[in-house]
Design a protein around this motif. Structure first.
Motif, mmCIF file in Angstrom:
data_model
loop_
_atom_site.group_PDB
_atom_site.id
_atom_site.type_symbol
_atom_site.label_atom_id
_atom_site.label_comp_id
_atom_site.label_asym_id
_atom_site.label_seq_id
_atom_site.Cartn_x
_atom_site.Cartn_y
_atom_site.Cartn_z
ATOM 1 N N MET A 289 35.432 50.937 26.842
ATOM 2 C CA MET A 289 36.275 51.994 27.402
ATOM 3 C C MET A 289 35.553 53.329 27.425
ATOM 4 O O MET A 289 35.633 54.087 28.410
ATOM 5 C CB MET A 289 37.571 52.108 26.595
ATOM 6 C CG MET A 289 38.499 50.913 26.713
ATOM 7 S SD MET A 289 39.994 51.164 25.723
ATOM 8 C CE MET A 289 40.846 49.605 25.968
ATOM 9 N N ILE A 290 34.864 53.650 26.337
ATOM 10 C CA ILE A 290 34.142 54.935 26.274
ATOM 11 C C ILE A 290 33.045 54.981 27.331
ATOM 12 O O ILE A 290 32.870 56.006 28.018
ATOM 13 C CB ILE A 290 33.559 55.138 24.861
ATOM 14 C CG1 ILE A 290 34.685 55.371 23.850
ATOM 15 C CG2 ILE A 290 32.592 56.320 24.843
ATOM 16 C CD1 ILE A 290 34.228 55.392 22.404
ATOM 17 N N VAL A 291 32.307 53.884 27.476
ATOM 18 C CA VAL A 291 31.254 53.837 28.501
ATOM 19 C C VAL A 291 31.841 54.043 29.892
ATOM 20 O O VAL A 291 31.293 54.791 30.720
ATOM 21 C CB VAL A 291 30.491 52.498 28.413
ATOM 22 C CG1 VAL A 291 29.588 52.313 29.628
ATOM 23 C CG2 VAL A 291 29.668 52.441 27.134
ATOM 24 N N LEU B 149 43.758 47.390 29.765
ATOM 25 C CA LEU B 149 43.361 48.790 29.897
ATOM 26 C C LEU B 149 41.882 48.907 30.246
ATOM 27 O O LEU B 149 41.490 49.796 31.010
ATOM 28 C CB LEU B 149 43.669 49.542 28.599
ATOM 29 C CG LEU B 149 43.293 51.025 28.578
ATOM 30 C CD1 LEU B 149 44.020 51.787 29.686
ATOM 31 C CD2 LEU B 149 43.592 51.637 27.210
ATOM 32 N N ALA B 150 41.065 48.022 29.717
ATOM 33 C CA ALA B 150 39.636 48.047 30.036
ATOM 34 C C ALA B 150 39.402 47.773 31.517
ATOM 35 O O ALA B 150 38.580 48.433 32.167
ATOM 36 C CB ALA B 150 38.899 47.017 29.177
ATOM 37 N N THR B 151 40.120 46.814 32.081
ATOM 38 C CA THR B 151 40.004 46.537 33.515
ATOM 39 C C THR B 151 40.448 47.740 34.334
ATOM 40 O O THR B 151 39.823 48.099 35.342
ATOM 41 C CB THR B 151 40.844 45.312 33.897
ATOM 42 O OG1 THR B 151 40.323 44.156 33.234
ATOM 43 C CG2 THR B 151 40.795 45.064 35.390
ATOM 44 N N ALA B 152 41.551 48.365 33.919
ATOM 45 C CA ALA B 152 42.047 49.541 34.640
ATOM 46 C C ALA B 152 41.018 50.663 34.628
ATOM 47 O O ALA B 152 40.788 51.330 35.651
ATOM 48 C CB ALA B 152 43.357 50.014 34.015
ATOM 49 N N PRO C 114 33.606 47.437 37.549
ATOM 50 C CA PRO C 114 34.652 46.418 37.420
ATOM 51 C C PRO C 114 34.252 45.269 36.508
ATOM 52 O O PRO C 114 35.092 44.726 35.778
ATOM 53 C CB PRO C 114 34.850 45.930 38.866
ATOM 54 C CG PRO C 114 34.380 47.061 39.720
ATOM 55 C CD PRO C 114 33.238 47.657 38.965
ATOM 56 N N PHE C 115 32.967 44.899 36.520
ATOM 57 C CA PHE C 115 32.525 43.793 35.672
ATOM 58 C C PHE C 115 32.470 44.218 34.208
ATOM 59 O O PHE C 115 32.758 43.412 33.315
ATOM 60 C CB PHE C 115 31.155 43.299 36.138
ATOM 61 C CG PHE C 115 31.172 42.733 37.529
ATOM 62 C CD1 PHE C 115 31.697 41.481 37.786
ATOM 63 C CD2 PHE C 115 30.662 43.454 38.591
ATOM 64 C CE1 PHE C 115 31.730 40.951 39.055
ATOM 65 C CE2 PHE C 115 30.684 42.942 39.872
ATOM 66 C CZ PHE C 115 31.222 41.689 40.108
ATOM 67 N N VAL C 116 32.096 45.467 33.964
ATOM 68 C CA VAL C 116 32.126 45.968 32.590
ATOM 69 C C VAL C 116 33.564 45.984 32.076
ATOM 70 O O VAL C 116 33.841 45.579 30.935
ATOM 71 C CB VAL C 116 31.502 47.371 32.516
ATOM 72 C CG1 VAL C 116 31.632 47.949 31.104
ATOM 73 C CG2 VAL C 116 30.029 47.319 32.912
ATOM 74 N N GLY C 117 34.483 46.452 32.924
ATOM 75 C CA GLY C 117 35.887 46.429 32.534
ATOM 76 C C GLY C 117 36.395 45.015 32.316
ATOM 77 O O GLY C 117 37.175 44.760 31.392
ATOM 78 N N LEU C 118 35.957 44.095 33.157
ATOM 79 C CA LEU C 118 36.363 42.692 32.992
ATOM 80 C C LEU C 118 35.830 42.116 31.686
ATOM 81 O O LEU C 118 36.528 41.348 31.006
ATOM 82 C CB LEU C 118 35.858 41.868 34.179
ATOM 83 C CG LEU C 118 36.233 40.381 34.178
ATOM 84 C CD1 LEU C 118 37.749 40.223 34.198
ATOM 85 C CD2 LEU C 118 35.598 39.682 35.378
#
Length: 233
Positions: free
Chosen positions: A31-33, A184-187, A146-150
């Motif tokens: 999330m921070i990244v 939340l990470a995906t968002a 998006p992949f980092v969030g996924l």
């Protein structure tokens, strides 16, 4: 039993800060990244809009001076050694090489036109690098955020399943927090990627347009100097 589960779930804090604080260390890092990438993307976007607007304004001002009929030598002298805009630097590079191509007796060195064109091409290349600086970062964020969030979502759901296994319960109060944190990470990944993609396309188009205008000016100026060289020879 169902009422008790719903009451327990309703008492949970699902605010963004609470979801972040409850997340695992790995998901927090993700999330921070993503937040840092989003902030950096917006800083690049805002700075590029400012720079491109200034570049268009300076280009119009210089073209007005260039085509005003003022002798090129006087315009060159007035610019001094500190040209500001890209067109001024291209003009300055061409005029500097033009002056260096004359011997003390007024005759021209051989290959003057080729050297003038190379000097302006170098200035063009530097101007293009300035226009495109930072756009690669926007493209990277748009492609991988998006992949980092996924990844954060998958890791968060993994933690949610571990909590289910440890508590040996699948009620809403156990499942909902972990899934909410994971989503939340995906968002955040989409929040970083969508503006980056939109403004990358917009800014790339603006940069290409400015570059085309600079190349057109360089070609016109080269043509003017070519006529002067033909007359001198």
């Amino acid at each position: 039993m169902g009422t008790e589960v719903l009451d327990a779930a309703s008492q949970l804090d699902f605010s963004l800060m609470a979801l972040f604080l409850r997340a695992t260390l790995t998901v927090k890092i993700v999330m921070i990244v993503l937040l840092l990438a989003s902030f950096w993307s917006w800083s690049i976007i805002i700075q590029k809009f400012i720079n491109y607007r200034r570049a268009r304004r300076d280009a119009l001002m210089f073209e007005d001076a260039f085509w005003s009929g003022e002798p090129l030598d006087e315009l060159y002298t007035r610019l001094g050694n500190s040209p500001r805009s890209a067109l001024e630097r291209i003009f300055f590079a061409g005029m500097s090489e033009w002056r260096r191509s004359h011997r003390s007796d007024g005759a021209l060195f051989a290959g003057a036109q080729a050297r003038i064109d190379r000097a302006m091409n170098v200035a063009l290349g530097r101007a293009g690098d300035e226009l495109n600086a930072g756009l690669a970062f926007l493209a990277t964020v748009g492609a991988i955020a998006p992949f980092v969030g996924l990844f954060g979502t998958v890791w968060g759901i993994k933690g949610a399943f571990e909590q289910i296994a440890q508590s040996q319960s699948t009620n809403l109060a156990v499942v909902a927090p972990g899934i909410a944190e994971a989503l939340l990470a995906t968002a955040l990944g989409l929040l970083a990627a969508i503006p980056a993609v939109i403004f990358y396309n917009k800014l790339s188009g603006d940069a290409d347009k400015l570059t085309s205008e600079q190349e057109a000016f360089a070609d016109e100026f080269s043509l003017i100097l070519s006529r002067q060289l033909d007359r001198s020879s």
